[in-house]
Write a protein that holds these residues in place. Sequence first.
Motif, mmCIF file in Angstrom:
data_model
loop_
_atom_site.group_PDB
_atom_site.id
_atom_site.type_symbol
_atom_site.label_atom_id
_atom_site.label_comp_id
_atom_site.label_asym_id
_atom_site.label_seq_id
_atom_site.Cartn_x
_atom_site.Cartn_y
_atom_site.Cartn_z
ATOM 1 N N ALA A 210 39.789 46.953 36.656
ATOM 2 C CA ALA A 210 39.643 47.752 37.885
ATOM 3 C C ALA A 210 39.481 46.843 39.102
ATOM 4 C CB ALA A 210 38.450 48.703 37.763
ATOM 5 N N ALA A 211 38.651 45.809 38.963
ATOM 6 C CA ALA A 211 38.433 44.872 40.078
ATOM 7 C C ALA A 211 39.746 44.186 40.467
ATOM 8 C CB ALA A 211 37.387 43.836 39.693
ATOM 9 N N LEU A 212 40.565 43.849 39.469
ATOM 10 C CA LEU A 212 41.865 43.232 39.752
ATOM 11 C C LEU A 212 42.824 44.236 40.396
ATOM 12 C CD1 LEU A 212 42.359 41.215 36.444
ATOM 13 C CD2 LEU A 212 41.726 40.301 38.686
ATOM 14 N N GLY A 213 42.705 45.506 40.020
ATOM 15 C CA GLY A 213 43.598 46.537 40.557
ATOM 16 C C GLY A 213 43.215 46.994 41.947
ATOM 17 N N VAL A 214 41.919 47.147 42.178
ATOM 18 C CA VAL A 214 41.450 47.661 43.478
ATOM 19 C C VAL A 214 41.577 46.575 44.552
ATOM 20 C CG1 VAL A 214 39.428 48.544 44.720
ATOM 21 C CG2 VAL A 214 39.968 49.404 42.434
ATOM 22 N N ARG A 215 41.217 45.348 44.221
ATOM 23 C CA ARG A 215 41.388 44.171 45.090
ATOM 24 C C ARG A 215 41.272 44.449 46.573
ATOM 25 N NH1 ARG A 215 44.967 39.773 42.367
ATOM 26 N NH2 ARG A 215 44.253 38.590 44.148
ATOM 27 N N CYS A 216 40.072 44.654 47.017
ATOM 28 C CA CYS A 216 39.814 44.964 48.431
ATOM 29 C C CYS A 216 40.249 43.843 49.378
ATOM 30 C CB CYS A 216 38.333 45.252 48.637
ATOM 31 S SG CYS A 216 37.726 46.562 47.570
ATOM 32 N N TRP A 217 40.360 42.581 48.851
ATOM 33 C CA TRP A 217 40.721 41.452 49.720
ATOM 34 C C TRP A 217 42.227 41.324 49.918
ATOM 35 C CZ3 TRP A 217 38.731 41.083 44.821
ATOM 36 C CH2 TRP A 217 39.572 40.558 43.845
ATOM 37 N N GLN A 218 42.985 42.192 49.285
ATOM 38 C CA GLN A 218 44.437 42.154 49.401
ATOM 39 C C GLN A 218 44.889 43.289 50.320
ATOM 40 O OE1 GLN A 218 46.354 40.874 45.489
ATOM 41 N NE2 GLN A 218 47.336 42.806 46.015
ATOM 42 N N LYS A 219 46.085 43.184 50.862
ATOM 43 C CA LYS A 219 46.583 44.227 51.776
ATOM 44 C C LYS A 219 46.675 45.577 51.095
ATOM 45 C CE LYS A 219 49.220 43.298 55.887
ATOM 46 N NZ LYS A 219 48.798 41.977 56.338
ATOM 47 N N GLU A 220 47.254 45.614 49.896
ATOM 48 C CA GLU A 220 47.430 46.875 49.153
ATOM 49 C C GLU A 220 46.815 46.777 47.762
ATOM 50 O OE1 GLU A 220 48.768 50.007 49.692
ATOM 51 O OE2 GLU A 220 48.686 49.398 51.788
ATOM 52 N N PRO A 221 46.145 47.818 47.300
ATOM 53 C CA PRO A 221 45.645 47.798 45.921
ATOM 54 C C PRO A 221 46.806 47.832 44.926
ATOM 55 C CG PRO A 221 44.936 49.797 47.097
ATOM 56 C CD PRO A 221 45.852 49.045 48.002
ATOM 57 N N ARG A 222 46.574 47.341 43.742
ATOM 58 C CA ARG A 222 47.574 47.408 42.670
ATOM 59 C C ARG A 222 47.338 48.715 41.907
ATOM 60 N NH1 ARG A 222 47.143 41.332 40.213
ATOM 61 N NH2 ARG A 222 47.967 40.232 42.035
ATOM 62 N N HIS A 223 48.103 49.719 42.261
ATOM 63 C CA HIS A 223 47.867 51.064 41.742
ATOM 64 C C HIS A 223 48.027 51.168 40.234
ATOM 65 C CE1 HIS A 223 47.319 52.736 45.707
ATOM 66 N NE2 HIS A 223 48.408 52.084 46.106
ATOM 67 N N LEU A 224 49.002 50.446 39.677
ATOM 68 C CA LEU A 224 49.224 50.513 38.233
ATOM 69 C C LEU A 224 48.011 49.965 37.474
ATOM 70 C CD1 LEU A 224 51.195 51.267 35.966
ATOM 71 C CD2 LEU A 224 52.061 48.916 36.067
ATOM 72 N N LEU A 225 47.527 48.796 37.912
ATOM 73 C CA LEU A 225 46.347 48.191 37.268
ATOM 74 C C LEU A 225 45.127 49.100 37.415
ATOM 75 C CD1 LEU A 225 46.106 44.335 37.932
ATOM 76 C CD2 LEU A 225 46.146 45.536 35.750
ATOM 77 N N ALA A 226 44.938 49.657 38.596
ATOM 78 C CA ALA A 226 43.792 50.549 38.828
ATOM 79 C C ALA A 226 43.896 51.778 37.925
ATOM 80 C CB ALA A 226 43.732 50.965 40.297
ATOM 81 N N GLY A 227 45.110 52.286 37.764
ATOM 82 C CA GLY A 227 45.321 53.445 36.887
ATOM 83 C C GLY A 227 45.023 53.124 35.438
ATOM 84 N N VAL A 228 45.486 51.946 34.982
ATOM 85 C CA VAL A 228 45.227 51.513 33.603
ATOM 86 C C VAL A 228 43.715 51.354 33.379
ATOM 87 C CG1 VAL A 228 45.492 49.569 31.986
ATOM 88 C CG2 VAL A 228 47.482 50.450 33.232
ATOM 89 N N SER A 229 43.035 50.762 34.364
ATOM 90 C CA SER A 229 41.581 50.599 34.242
ATOM 91 C C SER A 229 40.904 51.968 34.164
ATOM 92 C CB SER A 229 41.016 49.798 35.418
ATOM 93 O OG SER A 229 40.968 50.592 36.597
ATOM 94 N N GLY A 230 41.437 52.934 34.894
ATOM 95 C CA GLY A 230 40.888 54.287 34.853
ATOM 96 C C GLY A 230 40.964 54.886 33.457
ATOM 97 N N LEU A 231 42.113 54.678 32.795
ATOM 98 C CA LEU A 231 42.263 55.176 31.420
ATOM 99 C C LEU A 231 41.303 54.463 30.468
ATOM 100 C CD1 LEU A 231 46.138 55.618 31.079
ATOM 101 C CD2 LEU A 231 44.396 57.358 31.547
ATOM 102 N N MET A 232 41.114 53.142 30.655
ATOM 103 C CA MET A 232 40.188 52.374 29.818
ATOM 104 C C MET A 232 38.759 52.886 29.999
ATOM 105 S SD MET A 232 41.714 48.564 30.531
ATOM 106 C CE MET A 232 40.643 47.623 29.450
ATOM 107 N N LEU A 233 38.386 53.136 31.254
ATOM 108 C CA LEU A 233 37.021 53.583 31.542
ATOM 109 C C LEU A 233 36.798 55.022 31.070
ATOM 110 C CD1 LEU A 233 36.841 51.769 34.948
ATOM 111 C CD2 LEU A 233 35.316 51.326 33.013
#
Length: 189
Positions: free
Chosen positions: A103-126
């Motif tokens: 999730a931290a890698l997907g949300v990545r607040c320090w980047q211009k755009e979040p990585r939606h696919l990674l955030a979605g995968v983390s959501g399924l894991m959680l």
Amino acid sequence: HLPGMRTPTAMIVGMVLCPCGLLLTFIGTVTPNWRQVSRMSNQPIDFVLEQGIWDICRDQQSIHDRLCGQADELGYFEQVPVRVAQGMMPTSLALTLLGLVVAALGVRCWQKEPRHLLAGVSGLMLLLSGLLSLIPASWYTHELWALPAPSGGTLVAGYSLVLSYLGSCMEILGGLALALSFHHCCKER
């Protein structure tokens, strides 16, 4: 997009709920109070037996006498709901930690755009990790009165079980919030 508003609200909700869920589930897993047995015959009125998934403690409140590591004379730890909880609760904690890293890698607040696919995968894991802790907590609750206990005792759910429930629900809700990120992946295609 507004400047500074890079992280979608659903991701923030997920990133707040899931660590809180992890903390509650962790406390529920390690503390020995899934069930309390009180008012047992031939014991003082303030004598309480606390049963967790790893330990049994006795507590006499009037004289502040608390002792863990009590012998399991009734075969409590051999019961299937307790065994299942011993396996699934730590598995859930490990998956939650892994999910939060993703999730931290997907949300990545320090980047211009979040990585939606990674955030979605983390959501399924959680979401899965929340279910992995909700199942044993629910099963234990269902069997609370059937598990072996000293005769004549009054049985109630302990705080460890309640915290495990709350933590599971927070992880499920946080996981669902993060899984909403898949919506963006579909829009981008």
